[in-house]
Write an enzyme that holds these catalytic residues in place. Structure first.
Site, PDB file in Angstrom:
ATOM      1  N   CYS A  87       0.826  -1.204   0.000  1.00 38.17           N
ATOM      2  CA  CYS A  87       0.000   0.000   0.000  1.00 38.17           C
ATOM      3  C   CYS A  87       0.867   1.264   0.000  1.00 38.17           C
ATOM      4  CB  CYS A  87      -0.979  -0.044   1.177  1.00 38.17           C
ATOM      5  SG  CYS A  87      -2.371   1.076   0.971  1.00 38.17           S
ATOM      6  N   HIS A 196      -3.513  -5.769   1.186  1.00 38.06           N
ATOM      7  CA  HIS A 196      -2.763  -5.961   2.434  1.00 38.06           C
ATOM      8  C   HIS A 196      -2.656  -7.429   2.845  1.00 38.06           C
ATOM      9  CE1 HIS A 196      -2.427  -1.711   3.768  1.00 38.06           C
ATOM     10  NE2 HIS A 196      -3.450  -1.573   2.948  1.00 38.06           N
ATOM     11  N   GLU A 198      -0.671  -8.638   4.911  1.00 38.66           N
ATOM     12  CA  GLU A 198      -0.345  -8.749   6.351  1.00 38.66           C
ATOM     13  C   GLU A 198      -1.607  -8.740   7.208  1.00 38.66           C
ATOM     14  OE1 GLU A 198      -0.507  -6.084   4.710  1.00 38.66           O
ATOM     15  OE2 GLU A 198      -0.554  -4.254   5.904  1.00 38.66           O
TER      16      GLU A 198
END
Lengths: 227, 86
Positions: A87, A196, A198
């Protein structure tokens, strides 16, 4: 020996904690790096996390590119150090010229926050070798300026060289050209991704565990890499 | 104090959704003869000494604009010429 993966915190980073947690869950040792410290403390790979570095003033990632830590990251990335920009980290990698193109305001002007299906297009990179070519993964996307743009020649080159790493499926959340969600550099060690991974590493907090593959990939890559 | 003004604009081929949103709002003001609106950014730089256009150009190219998506112009203005309403 456990791989050590650095996670940089810039003023305004949001997802550095999640990125460090993903690194730990994948089986590596997260090492917190500070934007003002050019020393990479001997890490084997670096994650540039999501957020709003330096308040996203001027343009997303434009000021972070000149952070002391980035001078070292850019040099090390050119030497083969695996670097994943998520991002805001993707935006920083483009501003730092480690990746081509730029991220602009979402075409519909809305911030988009949803679970997103991606198709992994390139599995030869340091961050995607744990996936199967064409594998579909579900990870959250959340951005206001995630629309990937580049001139047609650059886009053709990315496609021709197999450097489109992931594409949006089931609707493009930001108007990215050619549905591009992630790209890599020529060497395959630097990857920028707008969604994302993560945030998809634990059943409790994510829509899937698919994001873990990005972090286990780099461990696999490091084991295979010459010391 | 003379200063350098840097104007940064998205390149013509890059969609400017901000400008489009403004353009789409104009009919609600009763304005119907506007074909397009594009929005840029103006940066004013005051040097400690004489205004230095070359330095400003370098600053603009490296930091103020992203040449992938934006064009920029640099010019020196004095208080008399700086953005005075005409």
């Amino acid at each position: 020996m456990t791989a050590r993966v650095g996670v940089v915190t810039f003023p305004g980073s949001l997802d550095d904690g999640d990125a460090a947690r993903a690194v730990r869950i994948a089986g590596a040792e997260p090492v917190r790096l500070w934007h003002g410290d050019p020393d990479l403390h001997g890490v084997d790979a670096v994650v540039l996390p999501g957020g709003f570095s330096y308040g996203d003033y001027l343009r997303c990632g434009a000021i972070a590119r000149f952070a002391p830590v980035m001078e070292t990251v850019v040099e090390a990335a050119r030497g083969g150090l695996p670097v994943l920009g998520i991002c805001n980290g993707f935006q920083i990698l483009c501003e730092a010229h480690l990746l081509p193109g730029a991220l602009t305001r979402n075409q519909h002007l809305h911030f988009r926050n949803r679970d997103q299906v991606l198709r992994i297009e390139a599995t030869g990179t340091a961050w995607t070798n744990a996936f199967q070519p064409g594998q579909e993964v579900l990870v959250p996307v959340k951005n206001g300026e995630g629309c990937y743009v580049a001139d047609p020649a650059t886009l053709d080159r990315l496609e021709g060289e197999g450097r489109v790493v992931a594409r949006y499926l089931g609707g493009n959340p930001n108007g990215s050209q050619r549905d591009i969600a992630a790209i890599t550099n020529e060497a395959g060690n630097v990857v920028g991704i707008m969604p994302h991974p993560e945030h998809a590493v634990e059943a409790l907090t994510g829509p899937s565990l698919d994001g873990l593959g990005f972090f286990t990939s780099v461990l696999k890559h490091l084991v295979g890499a010459p010391a | 104090m003379p200063r350098v003004v840097v104007d940064v604009m998205l390149k013509p081929e890059i969609l400017d959704p901000q400008g489009q949103a403004v353009a789409n709002a104009l009919p609600r003001l009763g304005v119907s003869d506007v074909a397009s609106v594009r929005i840029g950014r103006r940066i004013e730089i005051e040097f400690t000494g004489e205004p230095d256009l070359d330095r400003a150009r370098e600053i603009a190219d490296k930091l103020l604009a992203n040449p992938v998506i934006e064009d920029f112009t640099v010019r020196v203005v004095t208080d008399e010429t700086a953005g005075a309403p005409s």
